[in-house]
Design a protein around this motif. Sequence first.
Motif, PDB file in Angstrom:
ATOM      1  N   LYS A 172      34.505  46.450  47.513  1.00 36.56           N
ATOM      2  CA  LYS A 172      35.519  45.855  48.380  1.00 36.56           C
ATOM      3  C   LYS A 172      35.913  44.470  47.900  1.00 36.56           C
ATOM      4  CE  LYS A 172      34.389  48.330  52.658  1.00 36.56           C
ATOM      5  NZ  LYS A 172      33.875  48.192  54.052  1.00 36.56           N
ATOM      6  N   GLU A 173      34.906  43.685  47.477  1.00 35.81           N
ATOM      7  CA  GLU A 173      35.208  42.341  46.964  1.00 35.81           C
ATOM      8  C   GLU A 173      36.083  42.415  45.720  1.00 35.81           C
ATOM      9  OE1 GLU A 173      31.527  40.409  46.332  1.00 35.81           O
ATOM     10  OE2 GLU A 173      31.122  40.073  48.459  1.00 35.81           O
ATOM     11  N   ARG A 178      41.322  41.809  43.167  1.00 33.63           N
ATOM     12  CA  ARG A 178      42.448  42.372  42.408  1.00 33.63           C
ATOM     13  C   ARG A 178      43.741  42.294  43.203  1.00 33.63           C
ATOM     14  NH1 ARG A 178      39.572  47.898  40.084  1.00 33.63           N
ATOM     15  NH2 ARG A 178      38.158  46.858  38.604  1.00 33.63           N
ATOM     16  N   SER A 179      43.653  42.651  44.500  1.00 36.66           N
ATOM     17  CA  SER A 179      44.856  42.600  45.334  1.00 36.66           C
ATOM     18  C   SER A 179      45.368  41.172  45.465  1.00 36.66           C
ATOM     19  CB  SER A 179      44.548  43.183  46.716  1.00 36.66           C
ATOM     20  OG  SER A 179      43.552  42.420  47.375  1.00 36.66           O
ATOM     21  N   GLN A 180      44.420  40.214  45.582  1.00 38.65           N
ATOM     22  CA  GLN A 180      44.835  38.808  45.663  1.00 38.65           C
ATOM     23  C   GLN A 180      45.509  38.356  44.382  1.00 38.65           C
ATOM     24  OE1 GLN A 180      41.368  36.571  46.692  1.00 38.65           O
ATOM     25  NE2 GLN A 180      41.355  37.242  48.829  1.00 38.65           N
ATOM     26  N   SER A 181      44.921  38.755  43.219  1.00 37.76           N
ATOM     27  CA  SER A 181      45.537  38.359  41.944  1.00 37.76           C
ATOM     28  C   SER A 181      46.906  39.007  41.780  1.00 37.76           C
ATOM     29  CB  SER A 181      44.620  38.766  40.790  1.00 37.76           C
ATOM     30  OG  SER A 181      44.446  40.185  40.767  1.00 37.76           O
ATOM     31  N   GLY A 187      54.009  36.992  43.751  1.00 39.26           N
ATOM     32  CA  GLY A 187      54.637  35.807  44.322  1.00 39.26           C
ATOM     33  C   GLY A 187      55.192  34.884  43.263  1.00 39.26           C
ATOM     34  N   GLU A 188      54.427  34.703  42.157  1.00 37.58           N
ATOM     35  CA  GLU A 188      54.915  33.853  41.075  1.00 37.58           C
ATOM     36  C   GLU A 188      56.169  34.443  40.431  1.00 37.58           C
ATOM     37  OE1 GLU A 188      51.667  33.430  38.463  1.00 37.58           O
ATOM     38  OE2 GLU A 188      50.555  32.033  39.745  1.00 37.58           O
TER      39      GLU A 188
END
Length: 269
Positions: A172-173, A178-181, A187-188
Amino acid sequence: SMGQGLVSGTCCGSLQQLQRLHGEGAIQAELKTHYEAVVGVVERPGVLRIQRQASARTYSDWLLDAAAGKGGRVVLPERPGGDLVHRLPDGTEQRWRVLEWDFDPFTPKADAKVASESEAEGKSSSESAKDDNSSDSGAKKKKKKGAKKKRKKAGSSDSDSSRSKERKAKRKEKKARRSQSKSRERGEKKKAKKADRSRSRSKERKKEKAKRSRSREGSRKKDKQRSASSASGSEASRARKAEKERSREPKEVKAFKFDPPEAEAAVAQ
């Protein structure tokens, strides 16, 4: 396994450390209430004299003197391996577990004869009870073994479940990272696209402004040229009108005499 209370429920290196941890007063009170260490000598059966004593409520020279009635009363265990009960004069009871028992030091000689006779009578009943106890002990051993196996299985299953939980948590971590990156990259990228769009829009606006200013200047020049041409045309039309009007006006006719010298002078003029 940990026990109950401050002393037996705490794993500590020494009594000084335990007192620093929980306080000297609380530790000493619990030692005097629930713990006692006695070293002594059996002078004769029924007479036990104390040589050294620690953590006791009351200090005395005699642990037991059955003939004189000192130290209370001792109740022997009913069966081998049982607890010896020492009833103190103030009514409190102390239970002792006997580790080695070569002879009975608590019963005087006169009482020992009666006790031996009662023991002989009780041997027959104890021997008959041994078989039952042996069968009960075998059943108890089997139960204990089954309980140990169950505990081992439960422990292994708990360890496996804990490992699987840890793996799931790690997965999960990783997914969250990965989802955050990915979300950051998206977003960038969106920000870069917006910046490019804004730049292209600003360039287009500047170009449109330059075109408009050029068209305005061209229209202004054309208007000036038109106004200049219209002004010149109006002046020319005015001059034509004036010439026409002049041509329409009657001309003055002068009469001359045709004398030869005067005529030459008029022609010269």
